[in-house]
Design a protein around this motif. Structure first.
Motif, PDB file in Angstrom:
ATOM      1  N   VAL A   1      -7.661   8.528  -3.890  1.00  0.00           N
ATOM      2  CA  VAL A   1      -7.398   8.939  -2.514  1.00  0.00           C
ATOM      3  C   VAL A   1      -5.908   8.929  -2.214  1.00  0.00           C
ATOM      4  N   GLN A   2      -5.563   9.805  -1.277  1.00  0.00           N
ATOM      5  CA  GLN A   2      -4.212   9.834  -0.726  1.00  0.00           C
ATOM      6  C   GLN A   2      -4.377   9.541   0.762  1.00  0.00           C
ATOM      7  N   ILE A   3      -3.660   8.530   1.247  1.00  0.00           N
ATOM      8  CA  ILE A   3      -3.812   8.135   2.651  1.00  0.00           C
ATOM      9  C   ILE A   3      -2.473   8.161   3.375  1.00  0.00           C
ATOM     10  N   GLU A   4      -2.570   8.363   4.670  1.00  0.00           N
ATOM     11  CA  GLU A   4      -1.420   8.309   5.565  1.00  0.00           C
ATOM     12  C   GLU A   4      -1.694   7.160   6.539  1.00  0.00           C
ATOM     13  N   VAL A   5      -0.759   6.234   6.642  1.00  0.00           N
ATOM     14  CA  VAL A   5      -0.925   5.110   7.560  1.00  0.00           C
ATOM     15  C   VAL A   5      -0.632   5.589   8.969  1.00  0.00           C
ATOM     16  N   ILE A   6      -1.560   5.322   9.895  1.00  0.00           N
ATOM     17  CA  ILE A   6      -1.338   5.676  11.293  1.00  0.00           C
ATOM     18  C   ILE A   6      -1.518   4.478  12.213  1.00  0.00           C
TER      19      ILE A   6
END
Length: 122
Positions: A92-97
């Motif tokens: 997975v590739q995630i973006e922290v929000i």
């Protein structure tokens, strides 16, 4: 002690950091197990919303319910979830929000407005 659980790669977009995460552990626990710091850490059980992420690529599976106080149904449809409540099933590739804030203190304390100082008269 060796960990023979199947693992996939988790990539955090903002930091470029990658770490292996077991398919049976949460994204957050996988990161913490290795001493990494790419995802903000709060209560670690879905109560604070600090570890909110958007899954940009790959698949995750729920480890428990995600509080609607932190992730709306609409956000969830757009890939948002809490890193402490999902496990990766593929890389997975995630973006922290998520944000570093204490939800129980919001709205109770107001910062004092800065007071202007009079300009010196010539």
């Amino acid at each position: 002690m060796f960990d023979f659980r199947p693992k996939v790669t988790v990539h955090v977009v903002q930091t470029g950091e990658e770490f292996p995460c077991a398919t049976t552990e949460s994204l957050l626990n996988g990161m913490l197990r290795l001493g990494r710091k790419g995802i903000p850490v709060g209560c670690v059980n879905g109560g604070c919303g600090v570890c909110k992420v958007r899954v940009l690529e790959g698949q995750v599976t729920a480890l428990g319910p995600v509080s609607r106080a932190h992730v709306t149904a609409e956000e969830e449809q757009h890939g948002c979830t809490l890193a402490c409540r999902v496990a990766p099933t593929t890389a997975v590739q995630i973006e922290v929000i998520g944000k570093f804030e204490k939800p129980f203190s919001r709205g109770y304390a107001k910062a004092a407005a800065p007071q202007s100082t009079p300009s010196p008269q010539p």
